[in-house]
Design an enzyme around this catalytic site. Structure first.
Site, short mmCIF file in Angstrom:
data_model
loop_
_atom_site.label_atom_id
_atom_site.label_comp_id
_atom_site.label_asym_id
_atom_site.label_seq_id
_atom_site.Cartn_x
_atom_site.Cartn_y
_atom_site.Cartn_z
N ARG A 81 41.40 49.91 30.78
CA ARG A 81 40.15 50.36 31.41
C ARG A 81 40.32 50.44 32.93
NH1 ARG A 81 34.92 47.08 29.86
NH2 ARG A 81 35.85 45.56 31.27
N LYS A 184 34.56 50.87 36.07
CA LYS A 184 34.10 49.55 36.54
C LYS A 184 34.27 49.47 38.05
CE LYS A 184 33.96 44.82 34.80
NZ LYS A 184 32.51 44.71 34.76
N GLU A 220 22.39 50.66 28.91
CA GLU A 220 22.99 49.34 28.86
C GLU A 220 22.26 48.39 29.78
OE1 GLU A 220 26.88 48.66 30.54
OE2 GLU A 220 26.83 50.56 31.60
#
Ligand code: PLP
Ligand code: COI
Length: 340
Positions: A81, A184, A220
């Site tokens: 990720r 992220k 989310e």
């Protein structure tokens, strides 16, 4: 060396540990990296990470098992990720092996701070990748720092396995439809600070964001993914290009199907159709599985299973996930990486 801490009540706070890993990228390549006792970064005032948000981070945990050994949960997934995030922000990738070895070396060097088995605590690792150097135009850095530091942590949300309430953000988004929501990067969290503080001030654990294009579907939580379990045994999580692809969420989709016999579904979760869920939760590395008691939206609190008790399916998923992470339950192949 043994360390005395209140292991059962750690909360989620920064604590400066003796060692961290640091590597420098210069002239198109990473150096070999090393452990250091210096917990302060020395970077140019013009570093693109500071001005234009060219930075990324990760979060993963080390777990103490019953036999006293220490293990990581799916660190290769965090490495991958971070590589996808690096691509999105034009940063150099950190190879998976470098990433995993860096994490292991930080755990080993700070082993005395890995909480004891049974305390509920874990060692939280925070890998960080930042663009540095003397650049003032809006363009990618030529030099980078990759560092991994760590701290012992307990619950992220106060309730732990007791449900808490969340509030829908009706005025603010955390990410744009095709922005950096799936990466992220700190910018997503900067955007979530104001709605997050308002939510905390009103007594909620965190914010639930809706899809930024139509504000009709759950995306989310500010610090975790959302899931719901339906009356007909579906484990449902939102699918969207602007949410963070949670490693915990993908692990739960698999465990829900393979070990609980639920049907895993990634799809739309309309905010006006919460009645279909008999249980709901927030999931993530820090959040683990935090049951959602109710969601406050348009002046009403929609309660799922109960405001005070965790639902039975959420509890079974929690026991399965946490059992695997602490080494008490057999893990699917490749999920556990031993430190040493
Ligand atoms: N969504 C957001 C915004 C997060 O910050 C996190 C935490 O990492 C997650 C979801 C959960 O992701 P993971 O399960 O990979 O920790
Ligand atoms: C994590 O769960 O690792 C996170 O990054 C969430 C949060 C602390 C921002």
């Amino acid at each position: 060396m043994s360390v005395e801490l209140d292991w059962e009540n750690l909360g989620f706070e920064y604590r400066k540990l003796p060692f961290r890993y640091i590597a420098y990228y210069k002239d198109g390549k990473w150096d070999s990296g090393h452990l250091t006792e210096d917990g302060t970064l020395h970077i140019s005032e013009s570093s693109p990470a500071l001005h234009y948000g060219q930075q990324a981070f990760e979060g993963l945990k080390a777990y103490r098992t019953k036999d006293g050994s220490v293990q990581l949960f799916r660190p290769d997934q965090n490495a991958e990720r971070l590589q996808r995030t690096a691509d999105r922000l034009l940063m150099p990738q950190v190879p998976t092996e470098t990433f995993v070895e860096a994490c292991k070396s930080v755990v080993k060097a700070n082993e005395a701070y890995v909480p004891p088995y049974g305390s509920g605590g874990t060692l939280y690792l925070r890998p960080l990748l930042i663009g540095v150097g003397d650049i003032i135009g809006v363009k990618p850095a030529e030099e980078y720092i990759f560092t991994v530091f760590a701290m012992p942590v307990g619950n992220y949300f106060k309730g732990g396995l007791a449900p808490t309430n969340f509030v829908v953000s009706e005025d603010f988004d955390r990410a744009a439809p095709y922005g950096t929501g799936a990466a992220k990067v700190g910018g997503n969290y900067a955007a979530s600070l104001l709605p997050g503080e308002k939510a905390h001030g009103a007594g909620f654990s965190d914010v639930i964001y809706l899809d930024p294009a139509t504000h009709t579907k759950i995306e989310e939580v500010g610090s975790a993914n959302f899931f719901g379990i339906t009356k007909d045994n579906e484990f449902v999580t939102p699918l969207s290009p602007s949410i963070l692809p949670s490693i915990t969420k993908y692990s739960l989709l698999q465990l829900a199907e393979e070990r609980l016999g639920l049907k895993p579904v990634e799809g739309d979760v309309p905010i006006d159709d919460l009645d279909r869920f008999i249980e709901a939760g927030a999931c993530g590395t820090a959040a683990v599985i935090s049951p959602i008691g109710g969601i406050f939206y348009k002046d009403k609190l929609h309660v799922f299973y109960s405001e005070t008790e965790v639902g039975p399916l959420t509890k079974r998923l929690y026991d399965e996930l946490v059992g695997i992470q602490f080494g008490d339950i057999e893990a699917p192949e490749g999920w556990i990486v031993k430190v040493d």
